[in-house]
Design a protein around this motif. Structure first.
Motif, PDB file in Angstrom:
ATOM      1  N   ARG A  26      -2.201   3.461  -8.399  1.00  0.00           N
ATOM      2  CA  ARG A  26      -3.019   4.668  -8.554  1.00  0.00           C
ATOM      3  C   ARG A  26      -2.209   5.909  -8.150  1.00  0.00           C
ATOM      4  NH1 ARG A  26      -8.188   4.204  -8.434  1.00  0.00           N
ATOM      5  NH2 ARG A  26      -8.215   2.626  -6.807  1.00  0.00           N
ATOM      6  N   THR A  27      -1.483   5.803  -7.024  1.00  0.00           N
ATOM      7  CA  THR A  27      -0.664   6.916  -6.556  1.00  0.00           C
ATOM      8  C   THR A  27       0.425   7.239  -7.565  1.00  0.00           C
ATOM      9  OG1 THR A  27      -1.078   6.308  -4.255  1.00  0.00           O
ATOM     10  CG2 THR A  27       0.820   7.724  -4.668  1.00  0.00           C
ATOM     11  N   ALA A  28       1.101   6.231  -8.085  1.00  0.00           N
ATOM     12  CA  ALA A  28       2.170   6.437  -9.065  1.00  0.00           C
ATOM     13  C   ALA A  28       1.640   7.111 -10.325  1.00  0.00           C
ATOM     14  CB  ALA A  28       2.830   5.101  -9.409  1.00  0.00           C
ATOM     15  N   MET A  30       0.836  -1.183   0.000  1.00  0.00           N
ATOM     16  CA  MET A  30       0.000   0.000   0.000  1.00  0.00           C
ATOM     17  C   MET A  30       0.879   1.244   0.000  1.00  0.00           C
ATOM     18  SD  MET A  30      -2.836  -1.332  -0.278  1.00  0.00           S
ATOM     19  CE  MET A  30      -4.314  -0.472   0.104  1.00  0.00           C
ATOM     20  N   ASP A  31       0.295   2.313  -0.465  1.00  0.00           N
ATOM     21  CA  ASP A  31       0.988   3.588  -0.570  1.00  0.00           C
ATOM     22  C   ASP A  31       0.077   4.667   0.007  1.00  0.00           C
ATOM     23  OD1 ASP A  31       3.002   5.326  -1.242  1.00  0.00           O
ATOM     24  OD2 ASP A  31       2.823   5.033  -3.398  1.00  0.00           O
ATOM     25  N   ILE A  32       0.636   5.839   0.280  1.00  0.00           N
ATOM     26  CA  ILE A  32      -0.174   6.946   0.778  1.00  0.00           C
ATOM     27  C   ILE A  32      -1.192   7.321  -0.287  1.00  0.00           C
ATOM     28  CG2 ILE A  32      -0.147   9.356   1.524  1.00  0.00           C
ATOM     29  CD1 ILE A  32       2.679   8.843   2.601  1.00  0.00           C
ATOM     30  N   ALA A  33      -2.445   7.438   0.112  1.00  0.00           N
ATOM     31  CA  ALA A  33      -3.523   7.775  -0.824  1.00  0.00           C
ATOM     32  C   ALA A  33      -3.460   9.246  -1.197  1.00  0.00           C
ATOM     33  CB  ALA A  33      -4.878   7.466  -0.194  1.00  0.00           C
ATOM     34  N   ILE A  34      -3.623   9.518  -2.466  1.00  0.00           N
ATOM     35  CA  ILE A  34      -3.763  10.881  -2.951  1.00  0.00           C
ATOM     36  C   ILE A  34      -5.195  11.016  -3.454  1.00  0.00           C
ATOM     37  CG2 ILE A  34      -3.020  12.610  -4.622  1.00  0.00           C
ATOM     38  CD1 ILE A  34      -0.287  11.243  -4.659  1.00  0.00           C
ATOM     39  N   ILE A  35      -5.917  11.946  -2.886  1.00  0.00           N
ATOM     40  CA  ILE A  35      -7.299  12.189  -3.285  1.00  0.00           C
ATOM     41  C   ILE A  35      -7.320  13.402  -4.198  1.00  0.00           C
ATOM     42  CG2 ILE A  35      -9.651  12.672  -2.460  1.00  0.00           C
ATOM     43  CD1 ILE A  35      -8.417   9.926  -1.591  1.00  0.00           C
ATOM     44  N   THR A  80      -5.342  -6.628 -15.829  1.00  0.00           N
ATOM     45  CA  THR A  80      -5.376  -5.189 -16.103  1.00  0.00           C
ATOM     46  C   THR A  80      -6.038  -4.440 -14.954  1.00  0.00           C
ATOM     47  OG1 THR A  80      -7.476  -5.332 -17.289  1.00  0.00           O
ATOM     48  CG2 THR A  80      -5.465  -5.493 -18.613  1.00  0.00           C
ATOM     49  N   GLN A  81      -5.610  -3.216 -14.784  1.00  0.00           N
ATOM     50  CA  GLN A  81      -6.250  -2.290 -13.864  1.00  0.00           C
ATOM     51  C   GLN A  81      -6.571  -1.040 -14.668  1.00  0.00           C
ATOM     52  OE1 GLN A  81      -4.694  -1.679  -9.846  1.00  0.00           O
ATOM     53  NE2 GLN A  81      -3.118  -3.218 -10.305  1.00  0.00           N
ATOM     54  N   LYS A  82      -7.747  -0.482 -14.432  1.00  0.00           N
ATOM     55  CA  LYS A  82      -8.189   0.700 -15.169  1.00  0.00           C
ATOM     56  C   LYS A  82      -8.381   1.849 -14.190  1.00  0.00           C
ATOM     57  CE  LYS A  82     -10.419   0.911 -19.520  1.00  0.00           C
ATOM     58  NZ  LYS A  82     -11.340   0.385 -20.451  1.00  0.00           N
ATOM     59  N   PHE A  83      -7.901   3.020 -14.604  1.00  0.00           N
ATOM     60  CA  PHE A  83      -8.012   4.219 -13.779  1.00  0.00           C
ATOM     61  C   PHE A  83      -8.608   5.326 -14.638  1.00  0.00           C
ATOM     62  CE2 PHE A  83      -4.450   1.648 -12.422  1.00  0.00           C
ATOM     63  CZ  PHE A  83      -4.656   1.525 -11.054  1.00  0.00           C
ATOM     64  N   TYR A  84      -9.468   6.136 -14.025  1.00  0.00           N
ATOM     65  CA  TYR A  84     -10.148   7.206 -14.755  1.00  0.00           C
ATOM     66  C   TYR A  84      -9.851   8.551 -14.103  1.00  0.00           C
ATOM     67  CZ  TYR A  84     -12.750   3.288 -16.656  1.00  0.00           C
ATOM     68  OH  TYR A  84     -13.091   2.107 -17.271  1.00  0.00           O
ATOM     69  N   THR A 117     -13.585  19.924 -20.471  1.00  0.00           N
ATOM     70  CA  THR A 117     -12.957  18.890 -19.657  1.00  0.00           C
ATOM     71  C   THR A 117     -12.527  17.728 -20.538  1.00  0.00           C
ATOM     72  OG1 THR A 117     -14.408  19.461 -17.812  1.00  0.00           O
ATOM     73  CG2 THR A 117     -13.303  17.342 -17.692  1.00  0.00           C
ATOM     74  N   MET A 118     -11.310  17.258 -20.281  1.00  0.00           N
ATOM     75  CA  MET A 118     -10.800  16.085 -20.962  1.00  0.00           C
ATOM     76  C   MET A 118     -10.839  14.932 -19.974  1.00  0.00           C
ATOM     77  SD  MET A 118      -7.134  15.673 -22.857  1.00  0.00           S
ATOM     78  CE  MET A 118      -7.430  17.063 -23.941  1.00  0.00           C
ATOM     79  N   GLN A 119     -11.253  13.772 -20.432  1.00  0.00           N
ATOM     80  CA  GLN A 119     -11.297  12.586 -19.589  1.00  0.00           C
ATOM     81  C   GLN A 119     -10.249  11.601 -20.089  1.00  0.00           C
ATOM     82  OE1 GLN A 119     -15.455  11.761 -20.373  1.00  0.00           O
ATOM     83  NE2 GLN A 119     -16.007  12.511 -18.330  1.00  0.00           N
ATOM     84  N   PHE A 120      -9.598  10.928 -19.134  1.00  0.00           N
ATOM     85  CA  PHE A 120      -8.570   9.942 -19.466  1.00  0.00           C
ATOM     86  C   PHE A 120      -8.951   8.601 -18.888  1.00  0.00           C
ATOM     87  CE2 PHE A 120      -6.395  13.989 -18.752  1.00  0.00           C
ATOM     88  CZ  PHE A 120      -5.738  14.150 -19.950  1.00  0.00           C
ATOM     89  N   ALA A 121      -8.813   7.557 -19.677  1.00  0.00           N
ATOM     90  CA  ALA A 121      -8.916   6.186 -19.183  1.00  0.00           C
ATOM     91  C   ALA A 121      -7.522   5.581 -19.356  1.00  0.00           C
ATOM     92  CB  ALA A 121      -9.939   5.391 -19.970  1.00  0.00           C
ATOM     93  N   ILE A 122      -6.923   5.182 -18.250  1.00  0.00           N
ATOM     94  CA  ILE A 122      -5.589   4.589 -18.262  1.00  0.00           C
ATOM     95  C   ILE A 122      -5.741   3.116 -17.937  1.00  0.00           C
ATOM     96  CG2 ILE A 122      -3.255   4.685 -17.271  1.00  0.00           C
ATOM     97  CD1 ILE A 122      -4.075   7.393 -18.441  1.00  0.00           C
ATOM     98  N   THR A 123      -5.312   2.246 -18.852  1.00  0.00           N
ATOM     99  CA  THR A 123      -5.359   0.805 -18.618  1.00  0.00           C
ATOM    100  C   THR A 123      -3.935   0.295 -18.498  1.00  0.00           C
ATOM    101  OG1 THR A 123      -7.390   0.645 -19.921  1.00  0.00           O
ATOM    102  CG2 THR A 123      -6.205  -1.411 -19.476  1.00  0.00           C
ATOM    103  N   VAL A 124      -3.636  -0.306 -17.360  1.00  0.00           N
ATOM    104  CA  VAL A 124      -2.297  -0.839 -17.095  1.00  0.00           C
ATOM    105  C   VAL A 124      -2.379  -2.358 -17.098  1.00  0.00           C
ATOM    106  CG1 VAL A 124      -0.387  -0.925 -15.445  1.00  0.00           C
ATOM    107  CG2 VAL A 124      -1.734   1.180 -15.696  1.00  0.00           C
ATOM    108  N   THR A 125      -1.569  -2.982 -17.933  1.00  0.00           N
ATOM    109  CA  THR A 125      -1.478  -4.439 -17.960  1.00  0.00           C
ATOM    110  C   THR A 125      -0.271  -4.848 -17.140  1.00  0.00           C
ATOM    111  OG1 THR A 125      -2.439  -4.477 -20.179  1.00  0.00           O
ATOM    112  CG2 THR A 125      -1.285  -6.475 -19.451  1.00  0.00           C
TER     113      THR A 125
END
Length: 166
Positions: free
Chosen positions: A30-32, A1-6, A153-157, A138-146
């Protein structure tokens, strides 16, 4: 785990938070990604053709200085690879709705996240940028990490709005 960034959309910045009197923890990936995307990377001295095509301009001279404000983090002075992204340069773009701007944002995100692949944290990264349907530019990003080896995979928005984008 890492420090959460909100991430605070209204104030356009991230911050640590507490939980039960201690720093909250979160998924380290997510933090990285948040640090990589939303920390101002130093801008290159020379703009690429794609940068120029979407309307990114060179940084103006800083007040009282003959040097251009290329931002960045002082800790990158001796680093081979700077941290952060050049998304901050997109605030000079005034061509909302055009796909060239989206492709440039995706390229900037890939540049910022490449270290995850280089360090073996990710096997691959896919970035998809789209314009939001809201009235705010507003621009939206979907980041998919394999992940390596497992191919899981993990997906972040994320979403990002900035002043001056019309």
């Amino acid at each position: 785990m890492d420090i959460a960034i909100i991430w605070n959309d209204a104030q356009a910045h991230g911050d640590w938070t507490t939980q039960n009197g201690d720093l909250a923890l979160d998924n380290p990936l997510r933090t990285a990604i948040m640090v990589s995307l939303f920390t101002d990377r130093v801008a290159p001295e020379t703009l690429s053709t794609l940068d120029q095509a979407v309307g990114i301009t060179a940084a103006p001279d800083a007040v009282g200085s003959n040097r251009k404000d290329r931002r960045g983090w002082w800790g990158d002075t001796f680093a081979q690879q700077p941290i952060g992204s050049r998304l901050w340069q997109m605030q000079r773009v005034v061509k909302a709705g055009q796909t060239a701007v989206l492709r440039e944002a995706e390229a900037i995100c890939h540049e910022a996240l490449q270290w995850l692949i280089d360090d073996g944290i990710a096997a691959s990264i896919a970035v998809a940028a789209t314009w939001s349907d809201s009235t705010t530019p507003t621009m939206q990003f979907a980041i998919t990490v394999t992940e390596p080896a497992t191919n899981a995979t993990q997906k972040f928005y994320y979403s990002w709005a900035w002043e001056g984008l019309t």
